[in-house]
Write an enzyme that holds these catalytic residues in place. Structure first.
Site, mmCIF file in Angstrom:
data_model
loop_
_atom_site.group_PDB
_atom_site.id
_atom_site.type_symbol
_atom_site.label_atom_id
_atom_site.label_comp_id
_atom_site.label_asym_id
_atom_site.label_seq_id
_atom_site.Cartn_x
_atom_site.Cartn_y
_atom_site.Cartn_z
ATOM 1 N N ASP A 1 -44.171 14.082 1.496
ATOM 2 C CA ASP A 1 -45.085 14.020 2.635
ATOM 3 C C ASP A 1 -45.341 15.389 3.267
ATOM 4 O O ASP A 1 -44.406 16.125 3.592
ATOM 5 C CB ASP A 1 -44.480 13.077 3.684
ATOM 6 C CG ASP A 1 -45.475 12.622 4.724
ATOM 7 O OD1 ASP A 1 -46.138 13.481 5.325
ATOM 8 O OD2 ASP A 1 -45.593 11.397 4.935
ATOM 9 N N SER B 1 -50.592 13.154 4.905
ATOM 10 C CA SER B 1 -50.056 11.798 4.852
ATOM 11 C C SER B 1 -51.171 10.761 5.034
ATOM 12 O O SER B 1 -52.126 10.765 4.275
ATOM 13 C CB SER B 1 -48.943 11.652 5.906
ATOM 14 O OG SER B 1 -48.138 10.530 5.624
#
Length: 308
Positions: free
Chosen positions: A160, A46
């Site tokens: 993610d 991320s």
């Protein structure tokens, strides 16, 4: 007489997920560089992948300058809302930002070995992106479920990496790291829902100015139409619900993963008070990342065979 000096260990940096708290990664890297600790491999999940890409491209100074100049209006400008079919935000503006500021376009071109971690939303498996389009890899790694639309790669849809691996220590080891420094941003988190509840409860106890009669009448008249939208009950909104759920999940997964794949050193900047969208708070996040790392410098140098 020959004197054989022990070769310093190959150092890998595993940068964790954490949205705006991720600016702390810049401070971590600054401290390591100042102490002349080499970084041979960088992996990230991320925001860790976002910052890691700039480190691997040798453009971290550019990112730091950009981060320090952000204000809240700039942050809002990155949000390109779309009809919520698979996410609230399309992510094109983030992609444009990466395209504009990263010189290299493929991971193979980067001066440092790099990998971004994403999640295959179909199978639920971890996906390590260490080759191909760097922009696409980072965009996939930051695609927070429900917030950003997924990234399609072939027949897979990626979101993610924090869903499965918030601090990718195992990936750093798989890429050849002999000594892994992990950065965990998921400690002492004050979630969006917690902030909202505390703020609303606090404001409710501080109301000292009574409404006049006309104000009371207007409020009563409007109440039936606005009750659900302006209720003073501490009810989290959709962003609060999604992000709080993700924060809680990531904390649990981080604890589990780090028990399976132990880093040699773990750095935990105290940035839990920084919210998901507080990207304009770069200065304080960077400073805390630097401070937390400086506390571990002697330990790191000794462990990898450098003079302290």
């Amino acid at each position: 007489m020959f004197i054989f000096r022990k070769r310093p260990k190959k150092v890998g940096l595993a940068l964790g997920a954490g949205a705006a708290r991720g600016w702390a990664h810049i401070g971590v890297i600054q401290a390591l560089r100042e102490a002349e600790i080499p970084i041979n491999i960088v992996v990230g999940t991320s925001i860790g992948a976002f910052v890691g890409a700039f480190l691997a491209a040798d453009q971290l100074k550019d990112l730091e300058r950009l981060a320090l100049n952000l204000d809240w209006k700039d942050v809002i400008g990155f949000l390109d809302f779309t009809l919520p079919k698979s996410g609230l935000i399309d992510g094109k503006k983030v992609t444009d930002f990466l395209t504009q500021h990263l010189s290299q376009k493929t991971i193979e071109e980067l001066p440092l070995p790099f990998a971004a971690v994403a999640t295959d939303i179909i199978t639920g498996k971890e996906v390590v992106l260490n080759a191909g389009d760097i922009i696409e890899a980072v965009r996939a790694s930051i695609a927070i479920p429900g917030i950003f639309t997924p990234v399609q790669m072939g027949e897979t849809f990626l979101v993610d990496g924090g869903v499965v691996n918030p601090v990718p220590v195992n990936v750093a080891k798989d890429l050849g790291s002999e000594f892994v420094i992990a950065v965990d941003l998921n400690t002492h988190i004050i979630t969006p829902a917690m902030k909202k509840v505390k703020k609303q409860r606090h404001s409710q106890t501080e109301k000292s100015q009574p409404l006049n009669l006309n104000q009371i009448k207007e409020k009563i008249k409007a109440l039936p139409y606005l009750r659900k939208w302006v209720s003073e009950e501490p009810i989290p909104n959709i962003f609060d619900v999604i992000l709080t759920s993700i924060y809680v999940m990531e904390q649990e997964i981080t604890t589990y993963k780090l028990s399976l794949y132990k880093p040699d050193v773990i750095i935990k900047p105290q940035v839990g008070y920084i919210g998901f969208m507080d990207f304009h708070k770069a200065a304080e996040a960077i400073a805390e990342g630097y401070r937390a790392t400086m506390e571990r410098i002697v330990q790191i140098k000794s462990a990898i065979g450098l003079r302290t």
